[in-house]
Design an enzyme around this catalytic site. Structure first.
Site, PDB file in Angstrom:
ATOM      1  CB  SER A  90       4.188  -1.178  -5.850  1.00 56.98           C
ATOM      2  OG  SER A  90       3.958  -2.488  -5.908  1.00 56.98           O
ATOM      3  CE1 TYR A 101      14.698  -0.679  -0.303  1.00 54.49           C
ATOM      4  CE2 TYR A 101      12.580  -1.236  -0.494  1.00 54.49           C
ATOM      5  CZ  TYR A 101      13.742  -1.371  -0.986  1.00 54.49           C
ATOM      6  OH  TYR A 101      13.910  -2.062  -2.131  1.00 54.49           O
ATOM      7  CB  SER A 131      -0.071   5.883  -7.261  1.00 56.21           C
ATOM      8  OG  SER A 131      -1.073   5.091  -6.389  1.00 56.21           O
ATOM      9  CD  GLU A 133      -2.927   4.256  -1.790  1.00 57.75           C
ATOM     10  OE1 GLU A 133      -2.673   4.596  -0.706  1.00 57.75           O
ATOM     11  OE2 GLU A 133      -4.175   3.710  -1.995  1.00 57.75           O
ATOM     12  CE1 TYR A 155       3.580   2.683  -4.216  1.00 55.54           C
ATOM     13  CE2 TYR A 155       1.335   3.616  -3.782  1.00 55.54           C
ATOM     14  CZ  TYR A 155       2.344   3.222  -4.753  1.00 55.54           C
ATOM     15  OH  TYR A 155       1.946   2.863  -6.013  1.00 55.54           O
TER      16      TYR A 155
HETATM   17  P1  NAP Z   1       4.971  -4.385  -8.893  1.00 57.32           P
HETATM   18  O1  NAP Z   1       4.346  -5.527  -9.355  1.00 57.32           O
HETATM   19  O2  NAP Z   1       4.881  -4.317  -7.403  1.00 57.32           O
HETATM   20  O3  NAP Z   1       6.502  -4.030  -9.555  1.00 57.32           O
HETATM   21  C1  NAP Z   1       7.351  -3.219  -8.772  1.00 57.32           C
HETATM   22  C2  NAP Z   1       8.524  -3.337  -9.929  1.00 57.32           C
HETATM   23  O4  NAP Z   1       9.621  -2.528  -9.125  1.00 57.32           O
HETATM   24  C3  NAP Z   1       9.297  -4.614  -9.802  1.00 57.32           C
HETATM   25  O5  NAP Z   1       9.850  -5.089 -10.966  1.00 57.32           O
HETATM   26  C4  NAP Z   1      10.238  -4.571  -8.639  1.00 57.32           C
HETATM   27  O6  NAP Z   1      11.358  -5.573  -8.689  1.00 57.32           O
HETATM   28  C5  NAP Z   1      10.532  -3.091  -9.117  1.00 57.32           C
HETATM   29  N1  NAP Z   1      11.515  -2.708  -8.020  1.00 57.32           N
HETATM   30  C6  NAP Z   1      11.500  -2.419  -6.625  1.00 57.32           C
HETATM   31  N2  NAP Z   1      12.406  -1.926  -6.023  1.00 57.32           N
HETATM   32  C7  NAP Z   1      13.272  -1.627  -6.787  1.00 57.32           C
HETATM   33  C8  NAP Z   1      14.393  -0.979  -6.963  1.00 57.32           C
HETATM   34  N3  NAP Z   1      15.011  -0.725  -5.497  1.00 57.32           N
HETATM   35  N4  NAP Z   1      15.068  -0.595  -7.976  1.00 57.32           N
HETATM   36  C9  NAP Z   1      14.535  -0.956  -9.322  1.00 57.32           C
HETATM   37  N5  NAP Z   1      13.426  -1.529  -9.445  1.00 57.32           N
HETATM   38  C10 NAP Z   1      12.647  -2.022  -7.937  1.00 57.32           C
HETATM   39  O7  NAP Z   1       4.307  -3.036  -9.378  1.00 57.32           O
HETATM   40  P2  NAP Z   1       3.071  -2.908 -10.316  1.00 57.32           P
HETATM   41  O8  NAP Z   1       1.745  -3.015  -9.981  1.00 57.32           O
HETATM   42  O9  NAP Z   1       3.641  -3.251 -11.732  1.00 57.32           O
HETATM   43  O10 NAP Z   1       2.989  -1.336 -10.609  1.00 57.32           O
HETATM   44  C11 NAP Z   1       4.094  -0.611 -11.500  1.00 57.32           C
HETATM   45  C12 NAP Z   1       4.343   0.686 -10.803  1.00 57.32           C
HETATM   46  O11 NAP Z   1       2.979   1.412 -10.881  1.00 57.32           O
HETATM   47  C13 NAP Z   1       4.747   0.986  -9.395  1.00 57.32           C
HETATM   48  O12 NAP Z   1       5.647   2.139  -9.434  1.00 57.32           O
HETATM   49  C14 NAP Z   1       3.546   1.323  -8.821  1.00 57.32           C
HETATM   50  O13 NAP Z   1       3.893   1.820  -7.315  1.00 57.32           O
HETATM   51  C15 NAP Z   1       2.760   2.022  -9.747  1.00 57.32           C
HETATM   52  N6  NAP Z   1       1.256   1.892  -9.716  1.00 57.32           N
HETATM   53  C16 NAP Z   1       0.678   0.691  -9.439  1.00 57.32           C
HETATM   54  C17 NAP Z   1      -0.807   0.459  -9.501  1.00 57.32           C
HETATM   55  C18 NAP Z   1      -1.373  -0.747  -9.607  1.00 57.32           C
HETATM   56  O14 NAP Z   1      -2.724  -0.606  -9.370  1.00 57.32           O
HETATM   57  N7  NAP Z   1      -0.794  -1.753  -9.839  1.00 57.32           N
HETATM   58  C19 NAP Z   1      -1.510   1.695  -9.626  1.00 57.32           C
HETATM   59  C20 NAP Z   1      -0.968   3.041  -9.774  1.00 57.32           C
HETATM   60  C21 NAP Z   1       0.274   3.059  -9.572  1.00 57.32           C
HETATM   61  P3  NAP Z   1      11.440  -6.917  -8.245  1.00 57.32           P
HETATM   62  O15 NAP Z   1      10.800  -7.786  -9.091  1.00 57.32           O
HETATM   63  O16 NAP Z   1      12.812  -7.152  -8.093  1.00 57.32           O
HETATM   64  O17 NAP Z   1      11.006  -7.008  -6.798  1.00 57.32           O
HETATM   65  O1  G4F Z   2      -4.999  -4.365  -2.859  1.00 58.90           O
HETATM   66  P1  G4F Z   2      -4.409  -3.519  -2.062  1.00 58.90           P
HETATM   67  O2  G4F Z   2      -3.227  -3.728  -1.187  1.00 58.90           O
HETATM   68  O3  G4F Z   2      -4.071  -2.019  -3.063  1.00 58.90           O
HETATM   69  P2  G4F Z   2      -4.028  -0.582  -2.650  1.00 58.90           P
HETATM   70  O4  G4F Z   2      -3.540  -0.394  -1.400  1.00 58.90           O
HETATM   71  O5  G4F Z   2      -5.064   0.053  -3.201  1.00 58.90           O
HETATM   72  O6  G4F Z   2      -2.593  -0.230  -3.366  1.00 58.90           O
HETATM   73  C1  G4F Z   2      -2.590  -0.566  -4.859  1.00 58.90           C
HETATM   74  O7  G4F Z   2      -3.246   0.219  -5.623  1.00 58.90           O
HETATM   75  C2  G4F Z   2      -2.559   1.739  -5.729  1.00 58.90           C
HETATM   76  C3  G4F Z   2      -3.280   2.396  -6.685  1.00 58.90           C
HETATM   77  O8  G4F Z   2      -4.337   3.266  -6.007  1.00 58.90           O
HETATM   78  C4  G4F Z   2      -1.280   1.373  -6.155  1.00 58.90           C
HETATM   79  F1  G4F Z   2      -0.408   2.793  -6.327  1.00 58.90           F
HETATM   80  C5  G4F Z   2      -0.343   0.518  -5.227  1.00 58.90           C
HETATM   81  O9  G4F Z   2       0.951   0.463  -5.727  1.00 58.90           O
HETATM   82  C6  G4F Z   2      -1.013  -0.641  -5.212  1.00 58.90           C
HETATM   83  O10 G4F Z   2      -0.837  -1.234  -6.637  1.00 58.90           O
HETATM   84  O11 G4F Z   2      -5.594  -2.769  -1.466  1.00 58.90           O
HETATM   85  C7  G4F Z   2      -6.749  -2.516  -1.661  1.00 58.90           C
HETATM   86  C8  G4F Z   2      -7.581  -2.365  -0.421  1.00 58.90           C
HETATM   87  C9  G4F Z   2      -7.344  -1.553   0.753  1.00 58.90           C
HETATM   88  O12 G4F Z   2      -8.179  -0.698   1.077  1.00 58.90           O
HETATM   89  C10 G4F Z   2      -6.830  -2.653   1.798  1.00 58.90           C
HETATM   90  O13 G4F Z   2      -7.029  -2.183   3.131  1.00 58.90           O
HETATM   91  O14 G4F Z   2      -7.966  -3.721   0.058  1.00 58.90           O
HETATM   92  C11 G4F Z   2      -7.888  -3.435   1.496  1.00 58.90           C
HETATM   93  N1  G4F Z   2      -7.891  -4.869   1.877  1.00 58.90           N
HETATM   94  C12 G4F Z   2      -8.372  -5.625   2.703  1.00 58.90           C
HETATM   95  N2  G4F Z   2      -8.074  -6.890   3.075  1.00 58.90           N
HETATM   96  C13 G4F Z   2      -6.546  -5.708   1.814  1.00 58.90           C
HETATM   97  C14 G4F Z   2      -6.759  -6.675   2.631  1.00 58.90           C
HETATM   98  N3  G4F Z   2      -5.452  -5.251   1.038  1.00 58.90           N
HETATM   99  C15 G4F Z   2      -4.586  -6.250   1.044  1.00 58.90           C
HETATM  100  N4  G4F Z   2      -3.319  -5.937   0.575  1.00 58.90           N
HETATM  101  N5  G4F Z   2      -4.382  -7.430   1.844  1.00 58.90           N
HETATM  102  C16 G4F Z   2      -5.660  -7.614   2.462  1.00 58.90           C
HETATM  103  O15 G4F Z   2      -5.955  -8.870   3.241  1.00 58.90           O
END
Ligand code: NAP
Ligand code: G4F
Length: 348
Positions: A90, A101, A131, A133, A155
């Site tokens: 993610s 991957y 998402s 994204e 992603y």
């Molecule tokens: P996260 O904390 O990164 O959790 C990802 C989960 O996926 C973990 O449990 C991880 O397991 C599991 N995983 C990774 N690779 C896998 C595989 N090969 N097979 C089975 N499970 C696997 O993500 P999150 O923030 O909870 O987000 C949940 C979902 O919503 C994700 O699909 C993310 O892309 C999506 N999403 C998130 C946001 C956000 O802002 N948080 C926004 C939009 C969409 P391990 O613990 O073993 O690594």
């Molecule tokens: O916190 P981020 O890594 O989140 P990003 O890229 O928005 O993605 C997250 O939200 C998505 C939903 O829109 C999910 F689908 C995805 O799985 C994930 O949960 O970065 C947010 C912003 C970016 O623009 C990045 O360039 O913060 C900026 N940033 C600045 N400095 C940084 C950093 N991001 C990270 N991770 N680390 C930094 O040091």
């Protein structure tokens, strides 16, 4: 009889909150976990390791979104009523390092699960964690369910495949399948390499003298940040609707990384400009500059609304991380005094 839910990604931020929500609603919850060389169940340990009241309605099974046979076996054994596909690689920045991957897990993982349903011959409801994204280099502000996609990372591209294959299975096989297009949502359980948590961990550690600097990438990026607990509720609500559909879930407010810094550091009475340095290592080959969602459809059809404001979100995270930093400091002090007394005894 209790409903059965299967969650992929149960060990992640959203998986842990969703598990709590579903257990509260009386579900039996099955979670898919991956074998890992170190423990990866911290976020759900409190739910199934309580020796006084272990919750037997939560069961974990080994599997992987990259392994069709494990998904087939799990579905055949569990026959869930609802599936929440939250598993993914993610991290957007990391997806540039491991694009293939990420495509496998985050994109093809979804179709492996959907095909496993067909092979086993069951018709559960299906939720795909889509998402914001997908919107990437946005073609419209704010973004709605009708805004065209323009993903900007491996992603984002993988999520686009998963989005469309979910729609395709809904239309082809009459499956109750939904895409939740969730904008960024954070919490005290957020992974520490996402920018929000990286900031709240650093602000609180700097406050207690455990860290000196915080290295970040692009401070101008703007995101629509909400609280994860509110967002898992939206997932469940989509699955209870009369018809399967796709929904944007967002707060309707955008804030920059700079504003996140302002808010976090001011809560610990520090000026972030004294501690933060921009580091090109954290820049992305292609950036998503602005995400801002319009969740009016979710409000109109599902009655969903966020409860936690941006300011409260940052406060929740800072309060939690301050306690964590205090524990870290206390442990350091214990270790230092043990070393000092060892040195004293050694000298005598
Ligand atoms: P996260 O904390 O990164 O959790 C990802 C989960 O996926 C973990 O449990 C991880 O397991 C599991 N995983 C990774 N690779 C896998 C595989 N090969 N097979 C089975 N499970 C696997 O993500 P999150 O923030 O909870 O987000 C949940 C979902 O919503 C994700 O699909 C993310 O892309 C999506 N999403 C998130 C946001 C956000 O802002 N948080 C926004 C939009 C969409 P391990 O613990 O073993 O690594
Ligand atoms: O916190 P981020 O890594 O989140 P990003 O890229 O928005 O993605 C997250 O939200 C998505 C939903 O829109 C999910 F689908 C995805 O799985 C994930 O949960 O970065 C947010 C912003 C970016 O623009 C990045 O360039 O913060 C900026 N940033 C600045 N400095 C940084 C950093 N991001 C990270 N991770 N680390 C930094 O040091």
């Amino acid at each position: 009889m209790a409903k059965r839910a299967l969650i992929t990604g149960i060990t992640g931020q959203d998986g842990s909150f969703l598990t709590e929500l579903l257990l509260d609603k009386g579900y039996e919850v099955y979670g898919v976990i991956r074998r890992s060389s170190s423990f990866n169940t911290d976020r759900i340990d409190h739910l199934y390791q309580d020796p006084h009241e272990p919750d037997t309605r939560l069961r974990l099974v080994y599997g992987d979104l990259n392994d069709s046979s494990s998904l087939n076996t799990i579905l055949r054994q569990i026959k869930p009523d609802e599936i929440y596909n939250l598993g993914a690689q993610s991290h957007v920045r990391v997806s540039f390092d491991v694009p293939e991957y990420t495509g496998e897990v985050t994109g093809l993982g979804c179709v492996r699960l959907l095909e496993a349903l067909r092979e086993v011959g069951i018709q559960p409801k299906f939720y795909q964690a889509s998402s914001s994204e997908l919107y990437g280099k946005v073609l419209e502000v704010p973004q709605t369910e009708n805004t065209p996609f323009y993903p900007r990372s491996p992603y984002g591209c993988a999520k686009a495949y998963a989005y469309y294959i979910t729609v395709n299975y809904r239309e082809s096989y009459d499956l109750f399948a939904c895409n939740g297009i969730l904008f960024n949502h954070e919490s005290e359980r957020r992974g520490e390499t996402f920018v929000s948590r990286k900031i709240t961990r650093a602000a609180t550690r700097i406050k207690l003298g455990l860290q000196n600097k915080l290295y970040l990438g692009n401070l101008d990026a703007q995101r629509d940040w909400g609280y994860a607990k509110d967002y898992v509720e939206a997932m469940w609500m989509m699955m209870q609707a009369e018809e399967p559909d796709d929904y944007v879930i967002a707060t309707g407010e955008a804030h920059s990384v700079r504003e996140f810094l302002d808010e976090s550091f001011s809560l610990v009475d520090l000026d972030w400009k004294e501690y933060v340095e921009e580091d090109p290592r954290y820049y992305r080959p292609a950036e998503v500059d602005l995400l801002l969602g319009d969740a009016s459809k979710a409000k109109r059809v599902l009655g969903w609304e966020r409860k936690v404001s941006f300011k409260n979100l940052v406060r929740i995270m800072i309060d939690h991380d301050l306690k964590l930093a205090q524990q870290e400091l206390a442990m350091q002090e214990v270790a230092t005094s043990a070393l000092a007394s060892k040195a004293r005894w050694g000298a005598s």
